[in-house]
Design an enzyme around this catalytic site. Structure first.
Site, mmCIF file in Angstrom:
data_model
loop_
_atom_site.group_PDB
_atom_site.id
_atom_site.type_symbol
_atom_site.label_atom_id
_atom_site.label_comp_id
_atom_site.label_asym_id
_atom_site.label_seq_id
_atom_site.Cartn_x
_atom_site.Cartn_y
_atom_site.Cartn_z
ATOM 1 N N ASN A 264 -9.942 0.205 -1.706
ATOM 2 C CA ASN A 264 -11.064 0.893 -2.334
ATOM 3 C C ASN A 264 -12.367 0.647 -1.573
ATOM 4 O O ASN A 264 -12.675 -0.481 -1.206
ATOM 5 C CB ASN A 264 -11.244 0.388 -3.769
ATOM 6 C CG ASN A 264 -9.934 0.277 -4.504
ATOM 7 O OD1 ASN A 264 -9.252 1.251 -4.721
ATOM 8 N ND2 ASN A 264 -9.584 -0.948 -4.884
ATOM 9 N N GLU A 297 -6.543 -3.910 5.021
ATOM 10 C CA GLU A 297 -7.354 -3.198 4.036
ATOM 11 C C GLU A 297 -8.761 -2.947 4.573
ATOM 12 O O GLU A 297 -9.349 -1.886 4.309
ATOM 13 C CB GLU A 297 -7.403 -3.980 2.724
ATOM 14 C CG GLU A 297 -6.044 -4.294 2.112
ATOM 15 C CD GLU A 297 -5.140 -3.087 1.930
ATOM 16 O OE1 GLU A 297 -5.661 -1.964 1.734
ATOM 17 O OE2 GLU A 297 -3.915 -3.240 1.994
ATOM 18 N N GLU A 319 -1.701 5.319 6.715
ATOM 19 C CA GLU A 319 -0.968 4.055 6.654
ATOM 20 C C GLU A 319 -0.327 3.680 7.984
ATOM 21 O O GLU A 319 -0.368 2.530 8.405
ATOM 22 C CB GLU A 319 0.075 4.096 5.536
ATOM 23 C CG GLU A 319 -0.524 4.188 4.135
ATOM 24 C CD GLU A 319 -1.442 3.031 3.791
ATOM 25 O OE1 GLU A 319 -1.427 1.999 4.505
ATOM 26 O OE2 GLU A 319 -2.183 3.148 2.806
#
Length: 855
Positions: A264, A297, A319
């Site tokens: 996020n 991340e 990814e």
């Protein structure tokens, strides 16, 4: 006769259409309450020029209670269904408009851990892939991107969301993320947390506040995560030219989390096991995983957030690229050779297995029922391999030019694989149309190698073939980079590594002017994700293990030699060959080699690997025979190494303060590899001492595993539980070790006994995976002939599915290899899958997985 009800209709890539409306901005206000959180949304919509004409407003929404809705301040009554709402086009203004809605949700009842939920008193979110629709009504798709402003109201000390903090007061806080993002990147966390603080100054001089947020009492275990974050931020600037773009970067550790972590924007939410570490509570593998996942991340900030995917079929675009970037980072931080070997092991164990069974799918799937089922090794690990192959084909300089163009052209966009290939073609002036087949064609290619030698000329004939996979029977040649080097009879390299580009079904490559017949080292660095069929004598593989200048192929020569011997031990009753024993002993004694590399060379092929090898060769694998052969091979190696093992264990005993760096971790890995072999001939005597004296969790867990396998762990298991019973993450290891290393004949009973304990919190994904995944990974134990392992796993998947369908579906892959085995085991596994499939109201997640496995 009535027909069974049809399942959910699949979503198909071919049916993609742009959204009817774009979003200019999003304003959200949360009034948090465990059973009745109110969410007010104000969203500015505009017609999408890419979809001309008048369209209904269709918003996704699940599990929401609509309190009110309005368009431009005027109340509307939408048509509401189980998947969302609709407002007829006739009720919409001609141009842009403001949508306002208030909904009520129940975080306390959200056991699926998607959307907004509560984990041990902590409010947190997980919105990828389609969790935002559980928070408010919205076009929940990745190509709808907008800046967000969020207000959180709660009587809690810490209130976090994406972006930068812009205002706060008693019981409230406001955050603003100026960068357009899809809803799957939305995040909120609220609760009693403590911050481990740091700072980072970007290359342009921006001062960034860094925070790792943890529960009270865990502050002393997040320093390593903070260090890893700083290294990743600096590396991304130096290697990819990517600078962080907000004033704050937050990481939060959460106990209950379906995934490893979530990128996020500005507020990464992590499974606590990938944040918390100390020498006493975390193993070297834990430290490495924390470093890798924190970096992964963070790298998503550009490859996933600033540039995202147009639709979920393009998941590999963010990814695969980000996995490749984290692999590069870890190689730079530790050892490129060891990292590459570890990646190959994961790829072969998870992705090759996936490609060989009923769950095979392309890197970019063509359809899905539940997108959560496609967060797979194919999308992640094989997706990363495709990036690596592109880099080998176009070269490091061409790769750099293409990435610079990708970031410059597509910043702020939602992209496709075609966009990705196009920047490489433009930057390198190469036609990569054939290479793009890798994204559309499922299955692992088999690369066959034949050699010829005549009068100074060495010829390699390469042939590629990809076997049929579900839904794809006709396969086409792929563009495969095959890295090759040649060694002379004395072990010297006579032809350095050269990348051969195989583009036809069969091609011939000639090497001239050689003084003697060379030994070919093919697929160096594991240059492509293929199964290599290169016939070779045991002595030749032993020669490569001793002399190959490519460390990956050197390791793999020993690995393939061990696999071949194990295959003969299972099918012919053969004994471990002297070539292999001598070659492994030589590697162990070679002090010039990286200790982590030596530890990897001591590791035998996994039982599941041997089962797949036998199956591919047309032999029905017998799990009990494989276990017995592997045990004999390990014992033979231990006896061959003899007293040297004990000397190595003593010499490698830790001295000085703990360090998580690669060198120190490699020494511990080598010591424990020697201890594991030694325990086969001293019945765990040395392991008892190592366990009693252990100063780190790496040593404690490693010695405990040795004792379990030696059947001498009862006292140690009790001592471990008394010492660590208060620590959930450490106790996950205790649960997993017992079932993973249990004798095949008792594995199901051990698992059942552990499941009956009061501290088996099966609703927690980590604890569930530790026990159920541990049994599934015990090859002979799971595949016990009476089916007890199958029944145990099926029972627990059925129990978990109503509460957490995502975890249940992912764990169901334990059954994906059912067609490999003998008719009796096939029948038992098929019956277990059928029993799962017949459960009333089975989730969409698990229903799709069982249907695909059953075919």
């Amino acid at each position: 006769m009535s027909q069974p009800a049809a399942g959910p209709a699949p979503v198909r890539l071919a049916d993609f259409a742009p959204p009817a409306f774009l979003v200019a901005r999003v304003e959200l206000a949360f009034r948090l309450a465990p059973e009745g959180t109110r969410v007010r949304a104000r969203i500015r919509f505009a017609p999408n020029p890419a979809r001309p004409g008048r369209h209904d407003l269709v918003l996704d929404g699940e599990g929401l209670r609509l309190i009110s809705a309005a368009i431009d301040g005027r109340a509307v009554v939408p048509e509401i269904g189980p998947a969302g709402l609709r407002v007829a086009a006739a009720a919409l203004p001609e141009g842009g408009f403001d949508w306002e809605a208030e909904v009520e949700i129940d975080p306390a009842a959200n056991t699926a851990l998607e959307g907004l939920y509560i984990s041990n008193g902590l409010y947190c979110t997980q919105c990828e892939a389609e969790g935002f629709r559980r928070i408010t009504y919205y076009p929940d798709r990745p190509d709808v991107m907008a800046p967000f402003r969020v207000r959180i109201e709660a009587d809690l000390p810490v209130l976090l969301s994406n972006g930068n903090p812009v205002a706060q007061g008693p019981g409230w806080a406001e955050w603003e993320d100026p960068w357009p993002k899809p809803a799957y990147l939305f995040a909120l966390v609220a609760g009693d947390l403590r911050a481990h603080r740091g700072r980072f100054v970007t290359r342009s001089g921006r001062d960034v506040a860094l925070n790792v947020w943890v529960r009270p009492g865990d502050e002393g275990r997040c320093g390593w995560a903070m260090e890893a974050l700083g290294r990743a931020m600096r590396w991304d600037e130096e290697v990819y030219g990517r600078e962080y773009d907000l004033d704050v970067f937050n990481i939060v550790a959460v106990d209950d989390f379906n995934m490893g972590a979530m990128e996020n924007k500005g507020l990464n939410i992590f499974n606590a096991r990938y944040v918390l570490a100390s020498p006493e509570t975390a193993t070297d593998d834990d430290f490495a995983n924390i470093e890798r996942i924190v970096a992964h991340e963070y790298f998503h900030n550009w490859t996933g957030n600033r540039i995202t995917c147009r639709d979920w079929f393009q998941l590999c675009l963010k990814e695969g690229l980000t996995v490749f970037r984290d692999q590069q980072f870890m190689g730079d931080m530790r050892s490129h050779a060891v990292k590459r070997i570890e990646d190959v092991l994961v790829l072969r164990a998870r992705q090759f297995r996936e490609d060989a069974g009923p769950l095979a799918h392309p890197v970019r799937p063509e359809s899905f029922v539940e997108i959560n089922n496609f967060y797979t090794a194919t999308v992640y690990e094989k997706g990363a391999e495709l990036i690596g192959m592109l880099r080998r084909i176009v070269g490091a300089e061409g790769y750099g030019r293409a990435l610079d163009l990708y970031f410059a052209r597509h910043d702020g966009q939602a992209c496709t694989v075609e966009d990705w290939i196009a920047v490489f073609e433009e930057a390198t002036r190469r036609d990569l149309g054939q290479f793009a087949r890798w994204y559309a064609q499922a299955g692992t290619p088999r690369l066959s190698v034949n050699e010829d030698w005549a009068e100074g000329t060495f010829t390699l004939r390469l042939r590629q073939e990809t076997p049929p996979t579900p839904g794809q029977h006709d396969k086409h040649p792929l563009h495969i980079p095959v890295a090759v080097g040649l060694l002379g009879p004395n072990g010297d390299e006579v032809v350095p590594t050269r990348v051969l580009e195989l583009t036809e079904a069969e091609q011939v490559f000639v090497f001239e002017g050689l003084a003697a017949r060379p030994v070919a080292s093919v697929l160096r660095g594991f240059s492509a994700p293929v199964v290599l069929d290169h016939p070779m004598e045991d002595a030749t593989r032993a020669f490569l293990l001793a002399h190959d200048t490519d460390p990956v192929n050197r390791w793999d020569a020993g690995r393939q030699l061990a696999r071949a011997i194990l295959g003969r031990m299972v099918t012919e009753g053969a004994a471990p060959g002297p070539d292999w024993l001598a070659a492994v002993a030589a590697v162990l004694r070679d002090e010039t080699l990286d200790p982590a590399f030596r530890a990897l060379c001591l590791r035998l092929p996994a039982e599941d690997d041997i089962a797949q090898m036998l199956h591919s060769a047309g032999t029905i694998p017998d799990p009990d025979a494989i276990r017995a052969a592997r045990e004999r091979m390990a014992t033979a190696l231990a006896r061959h190494l003899g007293e040297g093992l004990g000397a190595m264990v003593e010499r490698l005993a830790p001295a000085g303060p703990f360090s998580p760096d690669a060198r120190a971790a490699g020494l511990r890995a080598l010591r424990l590899a020697c201890l594991g072999l030694l325990s086969r001939i001293d019945h765990g005597a040395r392991a008892r001492r190592v366990f009693a004296e252990a100063q780190t969790m790496t040593e404690e867990v490693g010695a405990l595993a040795c004792l379990i396998e030696a059947g001498a762990a009862e006292e140690a298991l009790g001592a471990f539980a008394r010492r660590w019973g208060h620590d959930r993450l450490v106790m996950d290891k205790w649960f997993q070790l017992q079932v993973l290393h249990a004798p095949a004949g008792r594995a199901a009973e051990v698992a059942a006994g552990l499941a009956a304990r009061g501290d088996f919190d099966w609703r927690n994904p980590n604890r569930f995976r530790a026990l159920i995944g541990g049994l599934a990974a015990n090859h002979a134990g799971f595949h016990r002939a009476d089916g007890a392992g199958y029944g145990f796993v099926a029972d627990w998947l059925i129990r978990l599915d109503p509460l957490n369908p995502q975890t249940a579906a992912r764990m169901s892959t334990a059954f994906e290899t059912w067609r490999r085995y003998d008719p009796a085991r096939q029948g038992l596994m098929r019956a277990a899958l059928g029993r799962i499939a017949a459960v009333p109201n089975l989730s969409r997640d698990l229903a799709e997985m069982t249907a695909r496995m059953l075919g």
